[in-house]
Write an enzyme that holds these catalytic residues in place. Sequence first.
Site, short mmCIF file in Angstrom:
data_model
loop_
_atom_site.label_atom_id
_atom_site.label_comp_id
_atom_site.label_asym_id
_atom_site.label_seq_id
_atom_site.Cartn_x
_atom_site.Cartn_y
_atom_site.Cartn_z
N ASP A 71 -24.50 -27.03 29.33
CA ASP A 71 -23.91 -28.15 30.11
C ASP A 71 -23.20 -29.23 29.22
OD1 ASP A 71 -25.17 -27.41 32.73
OD2 ASP A 71 -26.86 -28.40 32.08
N ASP B 64 -24.55 -23.39 37.26
CA ASP B 64 -24.00 -24.44 36.85
C ASP B 64 -23.16 -24.36 35.71
OD1 ASP B 64 -26.87 -23.87 37.48
OD2 ASP B 64 -27.52 -26.04 36.94
N1 GLY Z 1 -27.95 -28.17 35.84
C1 GLY Z 1 -29.27 -28.31 36.51
C2 GLY Z 1 -29.18 -28.88 37.89
O1 GLY Z 1 -28.15 -28.74 38.67
O2 GLY Z 1 -30.21 -29.35 38.50
#
Ligand code: GLY
Length: 377
Positions: free
Chosen positions: A98, A159
């Site tokens: 992320d 994600d």
């Molecule tokens: N990246 C984790 C979520 O979308 O909750």
Amino acid sequence: MDQRTQEKEWARETADRIAAKVAVTAHRNRGKVPYTTAEGRFDDWSGERIGWWTNGFWPAQLWLLYHAYGNEEFRTVAEEVQDKLDAVLLDPMAMDHDAGFRFLISDVADYRITGNRQSRNRGILAASNMAGRFNLKAGLIRAWNDPGDGKTAGLAIIDCMMNLPLLYWASDELHDSRFRQIAMAHADSVQKVFVRENGSVHHIVEFDPETGRIIGPQGGQGMQVGSAWTRGQSWALYGFTLSYLHTKEERYLETAKQVADYVVSQISETGIVPVDFDQPADILWEDSTAAAIFACGLLELEKLTDGEQKETYYHTAVLLLHTLAEKRCSWDPEIDNLVEKCSAAYHDREHDFSIIYGDYYFTEGILKLAERDILLW
Ligand code: GLY
């Protein structure tokens, strides 16, 4: 006035309301890094919790609004959060897939808007860490770090598609195609192993980190293995659209449309989005974050599409944004959050609360419709 002009006018008025409310909340919450609200006030994820994956969204929302409205306090508050995020860059166990959520839409946005060289350096460090997570055998970017049991080296998640633009940016910025090669190799593998025949996607896929062999999907934050966790669908829809925008490779556009067509077929005329498209009818948990991310992705995708499909994407995005603004937002300046009824995961005990990235994507979507946006991705 035609319908698109009317919607643009509505979005401009709504953007003005967002900017007016955030002027109050940004001032009141100086020093905080918010995730959710308790009794109407933002909580604070500074200090020990600074590594949380959502901590770039508050500065990102402030950069969007600074770009559109020029309020200097938005810029100052964003910079204050970015200084705190330096602790994450110095902690390899806090850095993960992320990296874009933390650093692209905060520091790199700052660099793009103001030319801040320190922020550019942070973006390059974050991109380098993310590129280093690539598993050569599987062709996938590893998600989480090792909690001490060695069991996470072979996990990739949908994600990550939304974080690839950090790598595309670093490639362009450094004139170094390695970042782009890694992003595209990951996107190509995701097309093969995450995207299902009906256009829906898995959340997590496990692979053997030594051989790269795909072991299979895991359940993640949705209802169960094989179900359609809505935020996962939104990461795929918008993520493939962005990979197309950065590479102009038709295969990413085709996948973005495949996911979008599935998503549009699942959205009811209420514009309310559940946590999982497959959840039973008597489970009423919602996820407004997924609604906001769908709207952003669809508004980008409709610009790349013609005919009936273009109109469908546009009208679905408009429905989602109207529903959020009129039924799922708090406009009270005494309440810090904008968007309500978000969910982090289907099996969590708590549902229907505010989450900062709901506010971020709602703001992004409204500014897009208002044509006052800057693409931070
Ligand atoms: N990246 C984790 C979520 O979308 O909750």
